[in-house]
Design a protein around this motif. Structure first.
Motif, PDB file in Angstrom:
ATOM      1  N   ASP A  18       0.826  -1.209   0.000  1.00  0.00           N
ATOM      2  CA  ASP A  18       0.000   0.000   0.000  1.00  0.00           C
ATOM      3  C   ASP A  18       0.859   1.257   0.000  1.00  0.00           C
ATOM      4  OD1 ASP A  18      -2.267  -1.593   0.031  1.00  0.00           O
ATOM      5  OD2 ASP A  18      -2.594  -1.372   2.196  1.00  0.00           O
ATOM      6  N   GLN A  19       1.930   1.234   0.784  1.00  0.00           N
ATOM      7  CA  GLN A  19       2.812   2.394   0.875  1.00  0.00           C
ATOM      8  C   GLN A  19       3.544   2.624  -0.457  1.00  0.00           C
ATOM      9  OE1 GLN A  19       6.061   2.068   3.717  1.00  0.00           O
ATOM     10  NE2 GLN A  19       5.658   4.165   4.382  1.00  0.00           N
ATOM     11  N   ALA A  20       4.032   1.558  -1.078  1.00  0.00           N
ATOM     12  CA  ALA A  20       4.732   1.690  -2.360  1.00  0.00           C
ATOM     13  C   ALA A  20       3.792   2.234  -3.431  1.00  0.00           C
ATOM     14  CB  ALA A  20       5.313   0.346  -2.787  1.00  0.00           C
ATOM     15  N   ILE A  21       2.569   1.718  -3.464  1.00  0.00           N
ATOM     16  CA  ILE A  21       1.588   2.192  -4.449  1.00  0.00           C
ATOM     17  C   ILE A  21       1.252   3.654  -4.196  1.00  0.00           C
ATOM     18  CG2 ILE A  21      -0.794   1.912  -5.257  1.00  0.00           C
ATOM     19  CD1 ILE A  21      -0.384  -1.153  -4.657  1.00  0.00           C
ATOM     20  N   ALA A  22       1.085   4.025  -2.939  1.00  0.00           N
ATOM     21  CA  ALA A  22       0.773   5.419  -2.605  1.00  0.00           C
ATOM     22  C   ALA A  22       1.909   6.343  -3.014  1.00  0.00           C
ATOM     23  CB  ALA A  22       0.491   5.542  -1.111  1.00  0.00           C
ATOM     24  N   MET A  23       3.148   5.892  -2.849  1.00  0.00           N
ATOM     25  CA  MET A  23       4.303   6.722  -3.214  1.00  0.00           C
ATOM     26  C   MET A  23       4.361   6.951  -4.722  1.00  0.00           C
ATOM     27  SD  MET A  23       7.150   5.326  -0.442  1.00  0.00           S
ATOM     28  CE  MET A  23       8.374   5.190  -1.676  1.00  0.00           C
ATOM     29  N   CYS A  24       3.704   6.078  -5.476  1.00  0.00           N
ATOM     30  CA  CYS A  24       3.661   6.232  -6.937  1.00  0.00           C
ATOM     31  C   CYS A  24       2.294   6.741  -7.385  1.00  0.00           C
ATOM     32  CB  CYS A  24       3.996   4.905  -7.604  1.00  0.00           C
ATOM     33  SG  CYS A  24       5.705   4.405  -7.367  1.00  0.00           S
ATOM     34  N   ASP A  25       1.606   7.434  -6.507  1.00  0.00           N
ATOM     35  CA  ASP A  25       0.309   8.049  -6.798  1.00  0.00           C
ATOM     36  C   ASP A  25      -0.716   7.059  -7.331  1.00  0.00           C
ATOM     37  OD1 ASP A  25       1.167  10.606  -5.977  1.00  0.00           O
ATOM     38  OD2 ASP A  25       2.060  10.964  -7.952  1.00  0.00           O
ATOM     39  N   GLY A  26      -0.652   5.817  -6.849  1.00  0.00           N
ATOM     40  CA  GLY A  26      -1.630   4.809  -7.234  1.00  0.00           C
ATOM     41  C   GLY A  26      -1.369   4.154  -8.574  1.00  0.00           C
ATOM     42  N   ASN A  27      -0.296   4.529  -9.242  1.00  0.00           N
ATOM     43  CA  ASN A  27       0.013   3.966 -10.559  1.00  0.00           C
ATOM     44  C   ASN A  27       0.764   2.650 -10.362  1.00  0.00           C
ATOM     45  OD1 ASN A  27       1.407   3.346 -13.022  1.00  0.00           O
ATOM     46  ND2 ASN A  27       1.017   5.439 -13.700  1.00  0.00           N
ATOM     47  N   LEU A  28       0.091   1.538 -10.664  1.00  0.00           N
ATOM     48  CA  LEU A  28       0.694   0.226 -10.432  1.00  0.00           C
ATOM     49  C   LEU A  28       1.901  -0.027 -11.327  1.00  0.00           C
ATOM     50  CD1 LEU A  28      -2.492  -1.979  -9.928  1.00  0.00           C
ATOM     51  CD2 LEU A  28      -1.053  -0.874  -8.213  1.00  0.00           C
ATOM     52  N   ARG A  29       1.847   0.435 -12.562  1.00  0.00           N
ATOM     53  CA  ARG A  29       2.988   0.246 -13.467  1.00  0.00           C
ATOM     54  C   ARG A  29       4.218   0.981 -12.931  1.00  0.00           C
ATOM     55  NH1 ARG A  29       3.839  -1.602 -18.517  1.00  0.00           N
ATOM     56  NH2 ARG A  29       5.558  -0.701 -19.684  1.00  0.00           N
ATOM     57  N   SER A  30       4.037   2.194 -12.455  1.00  0.00           N
ATOM     58  CA  SER A  30       5.147   2.962 -11.882  1.00  0.00           C
ATOM     59  C   SER A  30       5.668   2.297 -10.615  1.00  0.00           C
ATOM     60  CB  SER A  30       4.707   4.389 -11.559  1.00  0.00           C
ATOM     61  OG  SER A  30       4.429   5.091 -12.747  1.00  0.00           O
ATOM     62  N   THR A  31       4.774   1.722  -9.832  1.00  0.00           N
ATOM     63  CA  THR A  31       5.178   1.034  -8.607  1.00  0.00           C
ATOM     64  C   THR A  31       6.047  -0.166  -8.933  1.00  0.00           C
ATOM     65  OG1 THR A  31       3.109   1.706  -7.544  1.00  0.00           O
ATOM     66  CG2 THR A  31       4.340  -0.078  -6.511  1.00  0.00           C
ATOM     67  N   ILE A  32       5.610  -0.965  -9.901  1.00  0.00           N
ATOM     68  CA  ILE A  32       6.392  -2.148 -10.294  1.00  0.00           C
ATOM     69  C   ILE A  32       7.743  -1.719 -10.849  1.00  0.00           C
ATOM     70  CG2 ILE A  32       6.507  -4.090 -11.905  1.00  0.00           C
ATOM     71  CD1 ILE A  32       3.387  -4.227 -11.611  1.00  0.00           C
ATOM     72  N   LYS A  33       7.748  -0.688 -11.679  1.00  0.00           N
ATOM     73  CA  LYS A  33       9.003  -0.188 -12.253  1.00  0.00           C
ATOM     74  C   LYS A  33       9.956   0.275 -11.157  1.00  0.00           C
ATOM     75  CE  LYS A  33      10.762   3.190 -15.568  1.00  0.00           C
ATOM     76  NZ  LYS A  33      10.394   4.283 -16.485  1.00  0.00           N
ATOM     77  N   ALA A  34       9.442   1.010 -10.174  1.00  0.00           N
ATOM     78  CA  ALA A  34      10.284   1.493  -9.071  1.00  0.00           C
ATOM     79  C   ALA A  34      10.854   0.320  -8.270  1.00  0.00           C
ATOM     80  CB  ALA A  34       9.478   2.411  -8.168  1.00  0.00           C
ATOM     81  N   LEU A  35      10.055  -0.705  -8.022  1.00  0.00           N
ATOM     82  CA  LEU A  35      10.530  -1.870  -7.276  1.00  0.00           C
ATOM     83  C   LEU A  35      11.586  -2.643  -8.055  1.00  0.00           C
ATOM     84  CD1 LEU A  35       7.147  -3.045  -5.737  1.00  0.00           C
ATOM     85  CD2 LEU A  35       9.045  -1.917  -4.549  1.00  0.00           C
ATOM     86  N   ILE A  36      11.402  -2.765  -9.359  1.00  0.00           N
ATOM     87  CA  ILE A  36      12.408  -3.440 -10.190  1.00  0.00           C
ATOM     88  C   ILE A  36      13.715  -2.656 -10.167  1.00  0.00           C
ATOM     89  CG2 ILE A  36      13.031  -4.032 -12.576  1.00  0.00           C
ATOM     90  CD1 ILE A  36      10.017  -4.718 -12.987  1.00  0.00           C
ATOM     91  N   MET A  37      13.622  -1.343 -10.272  1.00  0.00           N
ATOM     92  CA  MET A  37      14.824  -0.510 -10.248  1.00  0.00           C
ATOM     93  C   MET A  37      15.536  -0.610  -8.904  1.00  0.00           C
ATOM     94  SD  MET A  37      13.322   2.789 -12.313  1.00  0.00           S
ATOM     95  CE  MET A  37      14.772   3.802 -12.106  1.00  0.00           C
ATOM     96  N   ALA A  38      14.775  -0.599  -7.828  1.00  0.00           N
ATOM     97  CA  ALA A  38      15.371  -0.723  -6.500  1.00  0.00           C
ATOM     98  C   ALA A  38      16.049  -2.078  -6.346  1.00  0.00           C
ATOM     99  CB  ALA A  38      14.307  -0.542  -5.421  1.00  0.00           C
TER     100      ALA A  38
END
Length: 70
Positions: A18-38
């Motif tokens: 929930d926190q990761a999704i919120a940090m990406c303004d609810g955009n699931l694609r951006s959340t997945i991309k950020a997690l892959i990059m991390a």
């Protein structure tokens, strides 16, 4: 390594998602991309540490607070 969590105690994973999704303004694609990059960054850090250790370069030991004289 952390111990595996029982299947009935996943609340901290749910909160982290929930926190990761919120940090990406609810955009699931951006959340997945950020997690892959991390994850890629952490894998690179691990590779660099392994290479440094294999060549004999050890990180400095941190002094514990109990070893410091007041």
């Amino acid at each position: 390594m952390p111990e595996p969590t029982s299947s009935t105690d996943n609340s901290h994973y749910e909160q982290a998602c929930d926190q990761a999704i919120a940090m990406c303004d609810g955009n699931l694609r951006s959340t997945i991309k950020a997690l892959i990059m991390a994850n890629e960054y952490l894998e690179l850090e691990l590779l660099e540490l392994r290479e440094a250790i294999s060549t004999g370069c050890m990180p400095k030991q941190r002094s514990s607070p109990s070893s410091q004289v007041a």
